[in-house]
Design a protein around this motif. Structure first.
Motif, PDB file in Angstrom:
ATOM      1  N   GLY A 176       0.935  -1.232   0.057  1.00 26.78           N
ATOM      2  CA  GLY A 176       0.010  -0.021   0.021  1.00 26.78           C
ATOM      3  C   GLY A 176       0.843   1.363   0.053  1.00 26.78           C
ATOM      4  O   GLY A 176       0.445   2.540   0.512  1.00 26.78           O
ATOM      5  N   SER A 177       1.991   1.123  -0.310  1.00 28.73           N
ATOM      6  CA  SER A 177       2.806   2.369  -0.305  1.00 28.73           C
ATOM      7  C   SER A 177       3.771   2.763  -1.797  1.00 28.73           C
ATOM      8  O   SER A 177       4.810   2.289  -1.946  1.00 28.73           O
ATOM      9  CB  SER A 177       4.058   1.995   0.643  1.00 28.73           C
ATOM     10  OG  SER A 177       4.788   0.905   0.557  1.00 28.73           O
ATOM     11  N   MET A 178       2.675   2.887  -2.797  1.00 28.79           N
ATOM     12  CA  MET A 178       3.197   2.969  -4.107  1.00 28.79           C
ATOM     13  C   MET A 178       3.177   4.435  -4.647  1.00 28.79           C
ATOM     14  O   MET A 178       3.929   4.471  -5.708  1.00 28.79           O
ATOM     15  CB  MET A 178       2.605   1.950  -4.985  1.00 28.79           C
ATOM     16  CG  MET A 178       3.046   1.456  -6.226  1.00 28.79           C
ATOM     17  SD  MET A 178       4.774   1.162  -6.088  1.00 28.79           S
ATOM     18  CE  MET A 178       5.649   1.542  -7.661  1.00 28.79           C
ATOM     19  N   GLU A 179       2.321   5.058  -4.273  1.00 31.37           N
ATOM     20  CA  GLU A 179       2.043   6.428  -5.194  1.00 31.37           C
ATOM     21  C   GLU A 179       1.989   7.550  -4.276  1.00 31.37           C
ATOM     22  O   GLU A 179       1.238   7.557  -3.246  1.00 31.37           O
ATOM     23  CB  GLU A 179       0.707   6.206  -6.001  1.00 31.37           C
ATOM     24  CG  GLU A 179       0.586   5.023  -6.882  1.00 31.37           C
ATOM     25  CD  GLU A 179      -0.799   4.732  -7.594  1.00 31.37           C
ATOM     26  OE1 GLU A 179      -1.742   5.464  -6.979  1.00 31.37           O
ATOM     27  OE2 GLU A 179      -0.684   3.864  -8.237  1.00 31.37           O
ATOM     28  N   PRO A 180       2.631   8.695  -4.663  1.00 33.40           N
ATOM     29  CA  PRO A 180       3.430   8.756  -6.006  1.00 33.40           C
ATOM     30  C   PRO A 180       4.663   8.267  -6.079  1.00 33.40           C
ATOM     31  O   PRO A 180       5.192   8.172  -4.592  1.00 33.40           O
ATOM     32  CB  PRO A 180       3.445  10.343  -5.942  1.00 33.40           C
ATOM     33  CG  PRO A 180       3.359  11.021  -4.821  1.00 33.40           C
ATOM     34  CD  PRO A 180       2.589   9.785  -3.929  1.00 33.40           C
ATOM     35  N   TRP A 181       5.205   7.829  -6.790  1.00 33.33           N
ATOM     36  CA  TRP A 181       6.738   7.076  -6.809  1.00 33.33           C
ATOM     37  C   TRP A 181       7.625   7.704  -7.790  1.00 33.33           C
ATOM     38  O   TRP A 181       7.372   8.297  -8.837  1.00 33.33           O
ATOM     39  CB  TRP A 181       6.383   5.783  -6.921  1.00 33.33           C
ATOM     40  CG  TRP A 181       5.937   5.091  -8.293  1.00 33.33           C
ATOM     41  CD1 TRP A 181       4.540   5.396  -8.884  1.00 33.33           C
ATOM     42  CD2 TRP A 181       6.535   4.284  -9.204  1.00 33.33           C
ATOM     43  NE1 TRP A 181       4.433   4.731 -10.150  1.00 33.33           N
ATOM     44  CE2 TRP A 181       5.684   4.096 -10.486  1.00 33.33           C
ATOM     45  CE3 TRP A 181       8.000   3.805  -9.289  1.00 33.33           C
ATOM     46  CZ2 TRP A 181       5.997   3.335 -11.600  1.00 33.33           C
ATOM     47  CZ3 TRP A 181       8.470   2.927 -10.314  1.00 33.33           C
ATOM     48  CH2 TRP A 181       7.325   2.649 -11.453  1.00 33.33           C
ATOM     49  N   LEU A 182       8.825   7.538  -7.166  1.00 33.03           N
ATOM     50  CA  LEU A 182      10.054   8.050  -8.228  1.00 33.03           C
ATOM     51  C   LEU A 182      10.855   6.806  -8.597  1.00 33.03           C
ATOM     52  O   LEU A 182      11.057   5.902  -8.065  1.00 33.03           O
ATOM     53  CB  LEU A 182      10.917   8.910  -7.085  1.00 33.03           C
ATOM     54  CG  LEU A 182      12.489   9.288  -7.773  1.00 33.03           C
ATOM     55  CD1 LEU A 182      12.238  10.585  -8.562  1.00 33.03           C
ATOM     56  CD2 LEU A 182      13.157   9.817  -6.535  1.00 33.03           C
ATOM     57  N   LEU A 183      11.090   7.101  -9.895  1.00 30.21           N
ATOM     58  CA  LEU A 183      11.891   5.901 -10.569  1.00 30.21           C
ATOM     59  C   LEU A 183      13.174   6.373 -10.780  1.00 30.21           C
ATOM     60  O   LEU A 183      13.352   7.503 -11.355  1.00 30.21           O
ATOM     61  CB  LEU A 183      11.171   5.334 -11.743  1.00 30.21           C
ATOM     62  CG  LEU A 183      11.889   4.389 -12.576  1.00 30.21           C
ATOM     63  CD1 LEU A 183      10.737   3.566 -13.236  1.00 30.21           C
ATOM     64  CD2 LEU A 183      12.833   4.703 -13.412  1.00 30.21           C
ATOM     65  N   ILE A 184      14.257   5.756 -10.331  1.00 29.49           N
ATOM     66  CA  ILE A 184      15.730   6.291 -10.353  1.00 29.49           C
ATOM     67  C   ILE A 184      16.532   5.485 -11.563  1.00 29.49           C
ATOM     68  O   ILE A 184      16.684   4.164 -11.275  1.00 29.49           O
ATOM     69  CB  ILE A 184      16.531   6.386  -9.251  1.00 29.49           C
ATOM     70  CG1 ILE A 184      15.790   7.351  -8.152  1.00 29.49           C
ATOM     71  CG2 ILE A 184      17.858   6.865  -9.558  1.00 29.49           C
ATOM     72  CD1 ILE A 184      16.150   7.307  -6.803  1.00 29.49           C
ATOM     73  N   GLY A 185      16.786   5.715 -12.655  1.00 26.50           N
ATOM     74  CA  GLY A 185      17.501   5.030 -13.768  1.00 26.50           C
ATOM     75  C   GLY A 185      16.476   4.420 -14.822  1.00 26.50           C
ATOM     76  O   GLY A 185      16.129   3.501 -14.645  1.00 26.50           O
ATOM     77  N   ALA A 186      16.695   5.125 -16.016  1.00 28.10           N
ATOM     78  CA  ALA A 186      15.582   4.734 -16.859  1.00 28.10           C
ATOM     79  C   ALA A 186      16.520   3.736 -17.915  1.00 28.10           C
ATOM     80  O   ALA A 186      16.311   4.086 -19.070  1.00 28.10           O
ATOM     81  CB  ALA A 186      14.926   5.822 -17.555  1.00 28.10           C
ATOM     82  N   GLY A 187      17.215   2.792 -17.509  1.00 29.94           N
ATOM     83  CA  GLY A 187      17.878   2.009 -18.347  1.00 29.94           C
ATOM     84  C   GLY A 187      16.939   0.761 -18.777  1.00 29.94           C
ATOM     85  O   GLY A 187      15.625   0.990 -18.553  1.00 29.94           O
ATOM     86  N   GLY A 188      17.271  -0.562 -19.215  1.00 29.93           N
ATOM     87  CA  GLY A 188      16.426  -1.628 -19.522  1.00 29.93           C
ATOM     88  C   GLY A 188      15.367  -1.846 -18.288  1.00 29.93           C
ATOM     89  O   GLY A 188      14.301  -1.936 -18.706  1.00 29.93           O
ATOM     90  N   LEU A 189      16.039  -1.942 -16.972  1.00 32.33           N
ATOM     91  CA  LEU A 189      15.103  -2.130 -16.007  1.00 32.33           C
ATOM     92  C   LEU A 189      14.020  -0.996 -15.692  1.00 32.33           C
ATOM     93  O   LEU A 189      12.741  -1.302 -15.227  1.00 32.33           O
ATOM     94  CB  LEU A 189      15.959  -2.389 -14.708  1.00 32.33           C
ATOM     95  CG  LEU A 189      16.076  -3.837 -14.251  1.00 32.33           C
ATOM     96  CD1 LEU A 189      17.252  -4.391 -14.937  1.00 32.33           C
ATOM     97  CD2 LEU A 189      16.307  -4.048 -12.936  1.00 32.33           C
TER      98      LEU A 189
END
Ligand SMILES: [Zn+2]
Ligand SMILES: [Zn+2]
Length: 350
Positions: A176-189
């Protein structure tokens, strides 16, 4: 058969003729058609993971040389041992992704279906010969996941980058702890995570990546916003959302873990999946006062791998951008990956 092997750590991979494995017992022989190239292959090839402060952790004890890397394997069922059982609807000749995170089968982790957490693993491309070859030996038929309906090579690539992203997203959503979320590193993963989040009805992430090409790919994949991880840009993003509930770090340096932890709201969680390495320190008091979590995540279970392939097929998720290379050119491709000259994924064609 031809195989691309580590013959000496850090030296160019050797493309040469090796004996084709013979099947026995419950084993299945897969003729490899595609194998994704993962950043962990760069570490495995160097013989070390970076701990930080100039220290390295040797991973040479995992296997003996020469060794065949490759854990994002896709191919065709070629031959089976006398006691082998293929999953229903998977006759000889079926195109399959191969779940590579194989465990001992009898420890507590394996018995609860979390083979990827086995302490004595036999993972393909890590401890056992992997998919940088014309054929790969799989210990049992249950590790095969039919790739029907997916682009060639896609099911194989899902077994590491896709699965790692999927398992982490699923766990965070359940918590239950997902939004809003930060994604670091937009490579393949990272790019896989953006596409999967959309199919799982999660909010689009804010994406931090220093590379202009990676940011463009992130926006194209459906990010809410993408920015270079400068202090100003991060502060602006944090103010816009009031801190992040979750931060998924697909890079895994001291700097990126610091970004993940510093931009969480109270009760937030940072999940580290990247393997670049480093030493991270922080004031411990922040953990209780802000009720923060810092956790790691690595690949996922066989059941999750099956669910993921189903989801990708159902939601018609396209693969991340792919650079196709021939197996014989794999050594140069690994150099490109190590030098961060690749946007998306390298897919070896065998
Ligand atoms: Zn991998
Ligand atoms: Zn085990």
């Amino acid at each position: 058969m031809k195989a691309l092997q580590i013959t000496a750590y850090g030296a160019p991979l050797t493309y040469h003729e090796v004996p084709r494995p013979a099947v026995a017992g419950r084993q299945v022989l897969v003729r490899v058609t595609h194998c994704g190239m993962c950043h962990s292959d760069v570490h495995l090839h160097s013989g070390n993971f970076v701990i930080g402060d100039g220290q390295l952790q040797s991973i040479a004890g995992n296997h003996t040389l020469p060794f065949t890397l490759g854990h994002e394997i896709e191919g065709v069922v070629e031959e089976i041992g006398p006691d082998a059982e293929l999953p229903p609807g998977v006759p000889l000749g079926t195109r399959c992704g191969v779940y590579p995170w194989i465990g001992c089968g009898h420890c507590p982790a394996c018995l609860r279906g979390e083979e990827q957490l086995c302490d004595t693993p036999a993972a393909l491309g890590v401890q056992k010969a992997g998919g940088y070859a014309e054929f790969v030996l799989v210990p049992e038929g249950r590790y095969l996941i039919p790739a029907e309906g997916l682009a060639p090579g896609h099911a194989g690539m899902l077994m590491c980058s896709g699965l790692t992203a999927y398992a982490a997203l699923q766990r965070m959503r359940l918590a239950g702890s997902m939004e809003p979320w930060l994604l670091i590193g937009a490579g393949g993963l990272g790019l896989s995570a953006i596409l999967l989040a959309r199919a799982m009805d999660l909010a689009a992430p804010y994406v931090a990546d220093p590379g202009e090409g990676a940011r463009a790919a992130a926006m194209e994949a459906g990010a809410a916003a993408a920015f270079a991880p400068s202090p100003d840009a991060l502060k602006a993003a944090r103010e816009a959302v009031g801190g992040f509930a979750a931060a998924l770090d697909f890079v895994g340096t001291a700097e990126t873990v610091g970004i993940a932890m510093n931009f969480l709201r109270k009760g937030g969680a940072a999940v580290v999946m990247g393997l670049y390495g480093g030493l991270y320190t922080m004031p411990v008091i922040r953990l209780p006062l802000r009720q923060l979590r810092l956790e790691g995540s690595c690949t996922g279970t066989l059941a999750q791998a099956r669910d993921l392939v189903d989801l990708v097929r159902r939601a018609n998720i396209r693969p991340v951008p792919v650079q196709r290379r021939k197996l014989a050119e794999g050594s140069a491709a690994l150099d490109d990956l190590a030098a961060r000259r690749v946007v998306g994924r390298v897919l070896l064609e065998v």
